[in-house]
Design an enzyme around this catalytic site. Structure first.
Site, short mmCIF file in Angstrom:
data_model
loop_
_atom_site.label_atom_id
_atom_site.label_comp_id
_atom_site.label_asym_id
_atom_site.label_seq_id
_atom_site.Cartn_x
_atom_site.Cartn_y
_atom_site.Cartn_z
N ASN A 153 -20.36 82.55 94.10
CA ASN A 153 -21.31 82.14 93.58
C ASN A 153 -22.76 81.98 94.72
O ASN A 153 -23.42 82.97 94.92
CB ASN A 153 -22.02 82.43 92.41
CG ASN A 153 -21.48 80.63 91.96
OD1 ASN A 153 -21.10 80.03 93.08
ND2 ASN A 153 -22.35 80.25 91.41
N GLU A 250 -16.01 71.22 90.63
CA GLU A 250 -17.12 70.94 90.37
C GLU A 250 -17.53 72.09 89.94
O GLU A 250 -16.39 74.05 90.20
CB GLU A 250 -18.03 71.62 91.37
CG GLU A 250 -18.46 70.90 92.14
CD GLU A 250 -19.80 69.62 91.43
OE1 GLU A 250 -20.13 70.40 90.78
OE2 GLU A 250 -20.52 68.55 91.69
N CYS A 284 -23.20 78.93 87.71
CA CYS A 284 -21.87 77.50 86.88
C CYS A 284 -23.00 77.13 85.77
O CYS A 284 -22.41 76.60 84.49
CB CYS A 284 -21.72 76.99 87.63
SG CYS A 284 -22.70 75.65 89.09
N GLU A 461 -22.26 66.34 93.90
CA GLU A 461 -22.97 66.85 94.99
C GLU A 461 -24.19 66.52 94.81
O GLU A 461 -24.67 66.74 94.12
CB GLU A 461 -21.97 68.53 94.78
CG GLU A 461 -21.03 68.88 95.17
CD GLU A 461 -20.74 70.27 95.17
OE1 GLU A 461 -21.02 70.80 95.29
OE2 GLU A 461 -20.10 70.03 96.62
P1 NAD Z 1 -11.97 80.78 91.35
O1 NAD Z 1 -11.64 79.34 90.37
O2 NAD Z 1 -11.21 81.89 90.65
O3 NAD Z 1 -11.98 80.37 92.34
C1 NAD Z 1 -12.38 79.55 93.29
C2 NAD Z 1 -11.61 78.76 94.55
O4 NAD Z 1 -10.55 78.19 94.87
C3 NAD Z 1 -11.28 81.00 95.45
O5 NAD Z 1 -11.82 79.95 96.52
C4 NAD Z 1 -10.57 80.55 95.28
O6 NAD Z 1 -9.74 81.11 96.55
C5 NAD Z 1 -9.37 78.74 95.27
N1 NAD Z 1 -7.81 79.14 94.54
C6 NAD Z 1 -7.86 80.09 92.91
N2 NAD Z 1 -6.32 79.24 92.46
C7 NAD Z 1 -6.21 78.46 93.70
C8 NAD Z 1 -5.14 77.50 93.65
N3 NAD Z 1 -4.65 77.35 92.61
N4 NAD Z 1 -5.26 76.45 94.55
C9 NAD Z 1 -6.33 76.46 95.40
N5 NAD Z 1 -6.87 77.42 95.38
C10 NAD Z 1 -6.71 78.34 94.55
O7 NAD Z 1 -13.58 80.30 90.61
P2 NAD Z 1 -14.31 81.95 90.74
O8 NAD Z 1 -14.51 82.67 90.53
O9 NAD Z 1 -14.69 82.25 92.19
O10 NAD Z 1 -16.15 81.61 90.97
C11 NAD Z 1 -16.11 81.06 89.87
C12 NAD Z 1 -16.20 80.20 88.92
O11 NAD Z 1 -16.55 78.52 89.53
C13 NAD Z 1 -17.06 79.51 87.56
O12 NAD Z 1 -16.28 79.07 86.79
C14 NAD Z 1 -18.34 78.75 87.92
O13 NAD Z 1 -18.45 79.28 87.15
C15 NAD Z 1 -17.68 78.11 88.55
N6 NAD Z 1 -18.25 77.67 89.91
C16 NAD Z 1 -18.99 76.40 89.74
C17 NAD Z 1 -20.08 75.68 90.64
C18 NAD Z 1 -19.93 74.44 90.21
O14 NAD Z 1 -20.88 73.80 90.88
N7 NAD Z 1 -19.91 73.38 88.79
C19 NAD Z 1 -20.54 76.59 91.10
C20 NAD Z 1 -20.47 77.84 91.56
C21 NAD Z 1 -19.50 78.05 90.33
#
Ligand code: NAD
Length: 487
Positions: A153, A250, A284, A461
């Site tokens: 995002n 996060e 998020c 962060e």
């Molecule tokens: P996701 O969890 O599908 O993927 C996040 C990242 O993790 C990607 O780069 C992915 O390739 C990697 N990944 C996936 N499985 C993994 C594993 N087993 N080991 C290591 N890396 C792995 O999330 P998304 O769909 O890309 O993003 C949306 C999510 O992120 C939402 O839940 C949102 O709330 C959260 N988010 C949180 C914040 C925050 O600061 N708290 C900010 C933005 C988004």
């Protein structure tokens, strides 16, 4: 439209390709067009990136914080000079409207480099501890090689929010962006080199959920900072625990935004709209459970409906556009399935709920959607949708709304709108979340700590607090007299 980078990865100061890696197609979410083809990192690429980081880190750590900070501040200046170009790339990567990316994405990344570059000299000081004739001192030391894993995002912001504190503390970083948005982080790596960062300190490799574990399990990695969903967070934290790595998580949320009947209602509606529709709802910390006190429900909903229906949906490159597409076809499917669930569960659809028909092409658009009469047990009130879907719930009194707001496994953020400041602080104090806003929503300047509690994660962060998550204290006890041993 094309946005093909020179190569897929950026390692040891230069672009690197390895065509043995699985192909990652980067699609422009507004049209579905392929704008770049990249390759996921092979195990050899992962090794190369970590080896470069490990090699470069000790010399970087030996530099003075001021010298390191100077380079980060130069990177901030370059990002600001190239704001338009970087914002257009961010729009191509994510589909977010240029109206947003031009003010929120490269600029917040630049803020991070500027802030951490600027606080370097003071923020990394240790302490002196008097112990009678003896004394001790502490110094803040880097962890070594840090891994950053990003969500889709805010690709450029995440690359900077992890990179800036890691680098200022004297670490090296290997960053893996989301497979949905592979482009922005490569530019950040390029800019850091141009700003004078020695090679090997900020590396970017591409990949997906199969690549991430190669980084997380690597014995030369000291820390992993993930921005992603709760299920991914659980996997990454479990893997990191295997070798006791430091972690920052996060993760996702389902945050409450509470509107009392004495609130400035138009500000509250503005806050709720920003906290649900900005970045097409892919934020998020969004306040996706909007609790509205029953006496103002009808006024709130009718003004909200009118303002939502006035939003401009369309071409993200048009500066007038306020709502762009979702990041991917799959994400739109997920959001649409939640909208269907909301209807089946009996929530009242106030506006939206479909795919806008005036937007042409294959873009992954969804109308900004508002449900009213949502109840706590509905799936749309419990699960993170990560799209432009606002749930409005009614409440009667303060104690009730606090209990219901806290009735979730998540704890990322929350907000309260009221003109009674005492109540504002009292409610904020009782909400179980890492970041709270009173009479505003979703503002995250670099000066304030940001992060979650409960299942939304741990670690912070931004702000001085981030330094604690990219360094550790070393204590030195100094004996000034003779050692009196009893044997
Ligand atoms: P996701 O969890 O599908 O993927 C996040 C990242 O993790 C990607 O780069 C992915 O390739 C990697 N990944 C996936 N499985 C993994 C594993 N087993 N080991 C290591 N890396 C792995 O999330 P998304 O769909 O890309 O993003 C949306 C999510 O992120 C939402 O839940 C949102 O709330 C959260 N988010 C949180 C914040 C925050 O600061 N708290 C900010 C933005 C988004």
């Amino acid at each position: 439209m094309k946005a093909q980078p020179i190569a897929s990865h950026f390692i040891d100061g230069e672009y690197v390709e390895d065509t043995d890696g699985t192909v990652i197609e980067s699609l422009y979410p507004a049209t579905g067009e392929v704008i770049a083809r990249l390759h996921a990192a092979t195990p050899a690429i992962v090794e190369r990136a970590i080896a470069a980081a490990k090699r470069a880190q000790p010399e970087w750590a030996a530099m003075s914080p001021t010298a390191r900070g100077r380079i980060l501040k130069r990177a901030a200046d370059i990002m600001r000079e190239r704001n338009r170009e970087l914002s257009e790339l961010e729009t191509l990567d994510t589909g977010k409207p240029i109206q947003e990316t031009i003010v929120a994405d490269p600029t917040s990344g630049a803020d991070s480099f500027e802030f951490f570059g600027g606080i370097a000299a003071a923020g990394l000081n240790g302490s002196y501890i008097p112990l009678g004739q003896d004394f001790a001192y502490t110094k803040r030391v880097p962890l070594g090689v840090c891994v950053g894993i990003g969500a889709w995002n805010y690709p450029q912001q995440i690359a900077c929010w992890k990179g800036a504190p890691a680098l200022i503390c004297g670490n090296a970083m290997v960053f893996k962006p989301s497979e949905n948005t592979p482009l922005g982080a490569l530019k950040i790596a390029e800019i850091l080199i141009e700003a004078g960062l020695p090679k090997g300190l900020y590396n970017v490799i591409q990949g997906d959920r199969t690549t991430g574990p190669l980084l997380v399990n690597h014995p030369d990695v000291a820390k992993v900072s993930l921005t992603g969903s709760v299920p991914t967070g659980r996997k990454v934290a479990a893997a990191a625990a295997g070798s006791l790595k430091h972690v920052t998580m996060e993760l996702g949320g389902k945050s409450p935004l509470i509107v009392f009947d004495d609130a400035d209602i138009d500000s509250a509606i503005g806050g709720a709209m920003l906290g649900n529709f900005y970045s097409t709802g892919q934020v998020c910390s969004n306040g996706t459970r909007v609790f509205v006190q029953r006496s103002i429900k009808e006024t709130f909903l009718s003004r909200l409906k009118a303002r939502t229906e006035n939003m401009v949906i369309g071409d993200p490159m048009d500066e007038a556009t306020q709502i762009g597409p979702m990041v991917s076809f799959d994400q739109r499917q997920k959001v649409m399935s939640y909208i269907e669930k909301g209807k089946v569960e009996g929530a009242t659809l106030v506006t939206g709920g479909g795919i806008p028909n005036h937007v042409t092409g294959e873009g992954y658009y969804v109308q900004p959607t508002v449900f009213a009469d949502v109840t706590d047990e509905m799936a749309i009130a419990r699960e993170e949708i990560f799209g432009p879907v606002m749930c409005v719930l009614d409440f009667d009194d303060e104690a009730e709304v606090i209990a219901r707001a806290n009735g979730t496994e998540f704890g990322l953020s929350g907000g309260v709108f009221t003109s009674d400041l005492t109540r504002g602080h009292r409610v904020a104090d009782q909400l179980e979340a890492g970041t709270l806003w009173i009479n505003t929503y979703n503002l995250c300047p670099v000066e304030i700590p940001f992060g979650g509690s409960k299942q939304s994660g741990f670690g912070r962060e931004n702000s001085l607090a981030a330094l604690e998550h990219y360094s550790e204290l070393k204590t030195v006890y100094v004996g000034m007299g003779k050692v009196e041993a009893p044997y």
